[in-house]
Write an enzyme that holds these catalytic residues in place. Structure first.
Site, mmCIF file in Angstrom:
data_model
loop_
_atom_site.group_PDB
_atom_site.id
_atom_site.type_symbol
_atom_site.label_atom_id
_atom_site.label_comp_id
_atom_site.label_asym_id
_atom_site.label_seq_id
_atom_site.Cartn_x
_atom_site.Cartn_y
_atom_site.Cartn_z
ATOM 1 N N HIS A 52 -75.463 30.711 37.531
ATOM 2 C CA HIS A 52 -75.084 32.094 37.208
ATOM 3 C C HIS A 52 -75.389 33.094 38.318
ATOM 4 C CE1 HIS A 52 -79.399 32.400 36.428
ATOM 5 N NE2 HIS A 52 -79.255 33.706 36.573
HETATM 6 C C1 UD1 Z 1 -78.980 39.009 35.174
HETATM 7 C C2 UD1 Z 1 -79.998 39.283 36.297
HETATM 8 C C3 UD1 Z 1 -80.423 37.975 36.937
HETATM 9 C C4 UD1 Z 1 -80.918 36.975 35.901
HETATM 10 C C5 UD1 Z 1 -79.872 36.809 34.805
HETATM 11 C C6 UD1 Z 1 -80.416 35.914 33.737
HETATM 12 C C7 UD1 Z 1 -79.695 41.406 37.485
HETATM 13 C C8 UD1 Z 1 -79.263 42.036 38.749
HETATM 14 N N1 UD1 Z 1 -79.401 40.104 37.337
HETATM 15 O O1 UD1 Z 1 -77.813 38.462 35.772
HETATM 16 O O2 UD1 Z 1 -81.475 38.214 37.845
HETATM 17 O O3 UD1 Z 1 -81.151 35.740 36.540
HETATM 18 O O4 UD1 Z 1 -79.545 38.094 34.250
HETATM 19 O O5 UD1 Z 1 -79.437 35.333 32.956
HETATM 20 O O6 UD1 Z 1 -80.274 42.053 36.653
HETATM 21 N N2 UD1 Z 1 -72.474 39.041 30.074
HETATM 22 C C9 UD1 Z 1 -72.035 38.776 28.809
HETATM 23 N N3 UD1 Z 1 -72.954 38.747 27.800
HETATM 24 C C10 UD1 Z 1 -74.255 38.971 28.008
HETATM 25 C C11 UD1 Z 1 -74.699 39.237 29.299
HETATM 26 C C12 UD1 Z 1 -73.795 39.275 30.326
HETATM 27 O O7 UD1 Z 1 -70.858 38.576 28.582
HETATM 28 O O8 UD1 Z 1 -75.049 38.924 27.051
HETATM 29 C C13 UD1 Z 1 -71.476 39.053 31.184
HETATM 30 C C14 UD1 Z 1 -70.856 40.430 31.383
HETATM 31 O O9 UD1 Z 1 -69.556 40.237 31.843
HETATM 32 C C15 UD1 Z 1 -71.680 41.006 32.496
HETATM 33 C C16 UD1 Z 1 -71.963 39.779 33.348
HETATM 34 O O10 UD1 Z 1 -72.133 38.725 32.397
HETATM 35 O O11 UD1 Z 1 -71.004 42.001 33.203
HETATM 36 C C17 UD1 Z 1 -73.195 39.890 34.196
HETATM 37 O O12 UD1 Z 1 -74.309 40.295 33.404
HETATM 38 P P1 UD1 Z 1 -75.536 41.039 34.065
HETATM 39 O O13 UD1 Z 1 -76.573 41.268 33.038
HETATM 40 O O14 UD1 Z 1 -75.082 42.224 34.848
HETATM 41 O O15 UD1 Z 1 -76.068 40.026 35.143
HETATM 42 P P2 UD1 Z 1 -76.443 38.495 34.990
HETATM 43 O O16 UD1 Z 1 -75.479 37.693 35.789
HETATM 44 O O17 UD1 Z 1 -76.611 38.140 33.565
HETATM 45 N N1 UDP Z 2 -81.668 28.854 29.147
HETATM 46 C C1 UDP Z 2 -81.249 28.611 27.849
HETATM 47 N N2 UDP Z 2 -79.967 28.209 27.632
HETATM 48 C C2 UDP Z 2 -79.099 27.988 28.647
HETATM 49 C C3 UDP Z 2 -79.534 28.226 29.976
HETATM 50 C C4 UDP Z 2 -80.823 28.673 30.193
HETATM 51 O O1 UDP Z 2 -82.045 28.755 26.909
HETATM 52 O O2 UDP Z 2 -77.937 27.592 28.378
HETATM 53 C C5 UDP Z 2 -83.047 29.361 29.361
HETATM 54 C C6 UDP Z 2 -83.887 28.502 30.249
HETATM 55 O O3 UDP Z 2 -84.558 27.516 29.508
HETATM 56 C C7 UDP Z 2 -84.858 29.515 30.863
HETATM 57 C C8 UDP Z 2 -84.049 30.791 30.906
HETATM 58 O O4 UDP Z 2 -82.945 30.599 30.027
HETATM 59 O O5 UDP Z 2 -85.979 29.722 30.030
HETATM 60 C C9 UDP Z 2 -83.573 31.049 32.311
HETATM 61 O O6 UDP Z 2 -82.688 32.094 32.326
HETATM 62 P P1 UDP Z 2 -81.567 32.272 33.422
HETATM 63 O O7 UDP Z 2 -81.257 30.972 34.068
HETATM 64 O O8 UDP Z 2 -80.447 32.981 32.761
HETATM 65 O O9 UDP Z 2 -82.231 33.316 34.435
HETATM 66 P P2 UDP Z 2 -83.231 33.221 35.659
HETATM 67 O O10 UDP Z 2 -84.411 32.443 35.240
HETATM 68 O O11 UDP Z 2 -82.493 32.617 36.813
HETATM 69 O O12 UDP Z 2 -83.532 34.645 35.944
#
Ligand code: UD1
Ligand code: UDP
Length: 378
Positions: free
Chosen positions: A218
């Site tokens: 992601h």
């Molecule tokens: C964010 C964090 C990243 C973290 C990740 C965990 C920042 C800059 N990035 O990235 O560090 O590793 O969360 O998962 O804060 N979206 C949905 N549903 C949701 C959430 C997101 O559809 O519940 C989609 C939307 O299109 C959104 C895109 O994902 O615009 C990105 O979401 P965003 O929260 O901006 O960043 P992440 O990629 O989730």
């Molecule tokens: N995770 C989850 N379901 C998934 C993918 C990840 O429960 O399909 C959990 C994973 O076990 C970990 C957390 O989400 O605890 C990590 O989040 P993510 O990879 O979104 O973010 P990051 O750690 O890179 O910020």
């Protein structure tokens, strides 16, 4: 005169926890449980950054958390880093002005945490940063910007290992550094048995233990670029073919959206050996991870979880904050080139799985809460 900075004597003996992303909910679950056990006054603000049920509600349920006390509205519509961070900053500030806690806790490096830390700092409320001092030294990453800013405006920096202390010392941060370990580790250790009870059989019915790799992807600097996203998936297909295993890929909503936008969704679903799915809940994912032969990821949390549960890991990035996992042979950096992913997977499976877990003693939440309580007039 309108109030801009809250006077220390007017603050209430309470701790605010700011969270809003999937990994943030995981990280703070053990901390919230520890605060509750200790009877420490606290409240939880959900910024609304993550909002899909399988990125949010499912995690509250799996980690047995009560609903957050506050939830910001309208954040999902904010599509740039600036507008998202700004809206969360304003929303968190409004709540902090009303509740006036003595301390705010943020954890990790998402925009949610920068917004929470900045809101508190500007109001004169003390800030504690969990998972402080992590560095990738990759200036393309929004997380690297966030964590550096948060570390420099925090009063208390809760670190996972001595490596983070060295980073913070070098940058001469203002706040006090406290080595506590990472509550993500506590959560993972505490929930393994529950995850296996709930999902072990269903995972085993789909794939026998050791017959599959679990994959997540992601990172913005990976999945927002079609050639890198394609590279990761082509690499996964090669891994499946070379090792004769399946690759189970519960895809983050961001990645699902990019696959659609780049016209790659049908191609990805059709790759031999691949199982592209919706993102899994915490317990289901943990059950998948624990019985996997290999972990393929670009996630920070998942790199640590693979190491804790002793599943060999390849990280599809050029760098990592979790260098200790590389040093002990639990993890390998393979980038997004399909050939490197394929050869890295073969190497990873040749590693002897006898490493010592380098992430604290599994009681990080208690250490954090002990410290926080000692600093707040509860
Ligand atoms: C964010 C964090 C990243 C973290 C990740 C965990 C920042 C800059 N990035 O990235 O560090 O590793 O969360 O998962 O804060 N979206 C949905 N549903 C949701 C959430 C997101 O559809 O519940 C989609 C939307 O299109 C959104 C895109 O994902 O615009 C990105 O979401 P965003 O929260 O901006 O960043 P992440 O990629 O989730
Ligand atoms: N995770 C989850 N379901 C998934 C993918 C990840 O429960 O399909 C959990 C994973 O076990 C970990 C957390 O989400 O605890 C990590 O989040 P993510 O990879 O979104 O973010 P990051 O750690 O890179 O910020």
């Amino acid at each position: 005169m309108s109030e801009k900075v809250l006077k220390p004597g007017t603050l209430r003996p309470e701790i605010a926890v700011v969270l809003g992303t999937r990994p943030g909910i995981v990280m703070f679950a053990p901390v919230i449980h520890a605060l509750r056990r200790r009877g420490a006054e606290h409240f939880v603000i959900h910024t609304g950054q993550h909002y899909s049920p399988n990125m949010d509600l499912q995690f509250f349920e799996d980690l047995e958390l009560p609903p957050p006390d506050f939830r910001l509205e309208g954040i999902a519509e904010k599509l740039t880093h600036g507008s998202q961070t700004a809206a969360m900053l304003e929303g968190v500030e409004r709540i902090l002005m009303q509740r006036r806690p003595q301390m705010v806790l943020v954890g990790g490096d998402a925009n949610t945490n920068l917004a929470g830390a900045l809101a508190a700092r500007k109001l004169g409320i003390r800030v504690g940063h969990v998972e402080a001092g992590e560095r990738s030294y990759d200036w393309r990453m929004p997380e690297e910007h966030n964590r550096r800013m948060i570390d420099h405006i925090s009063d208390y920096l809760f670190i996972t290992s001595p490596k983070s202390r060295a980073h913070l010392d070098r940058e001469a941060v203002q706040g006090q550094i406290v080595e506590t370990g990472n509550p993500i580790v506590d959560a993972s250790i505490q929930h393994l048995a529950i995850a296996m009870r709930r999902f072990g059989d269903s995972v085993a019915r789909q794939f026998s233990p050791g017959s599959y790799a679990i994959m997540t992807a992601h990172r913005e600097e990976n999945v927002d670029y079609p050639e890198r996203l394609r590279g990761m998936l082509s690499g996964a297909e090669k891994v499946a073919k070379n090792l004769g295993i399946r690759v189970v890929f519960p895809a983050h909503p961001r990645t699902q959206k990019r696959l659609e936008e780049f016209g790659l969704a049908g191609w990805a679903r059709g790759l031999a050996g691949m199982e592209v799915r919706e993102g899994a809940g915490y317990l289901e994912f943990l059950a998948f991870l624990a019985s996997a032969r290999l972990v393929m990821t670009d996630s920070g949390g998942v790199q640590q979880e693979a190491c804790i549960h002793r599943i060999p890991c390849i990280t599809m990035r050029e760098n990592t904050e979790w260098v200790e996992t590389l040093e002990i042979g639990a993890n390998r950096l393979v980038g997004t080139d399909p050939e490197k992913i394929a050869s890295g997977a073969v190497e990873a499976l040749q590693t002897k799985v006898d490493w010592r877990i380098p992430f604290g003693d599994g009681h990080a939440a208690d250490h954090i809460v002990d410290f926080v309580i000692s600093k707040v007039d509860l």
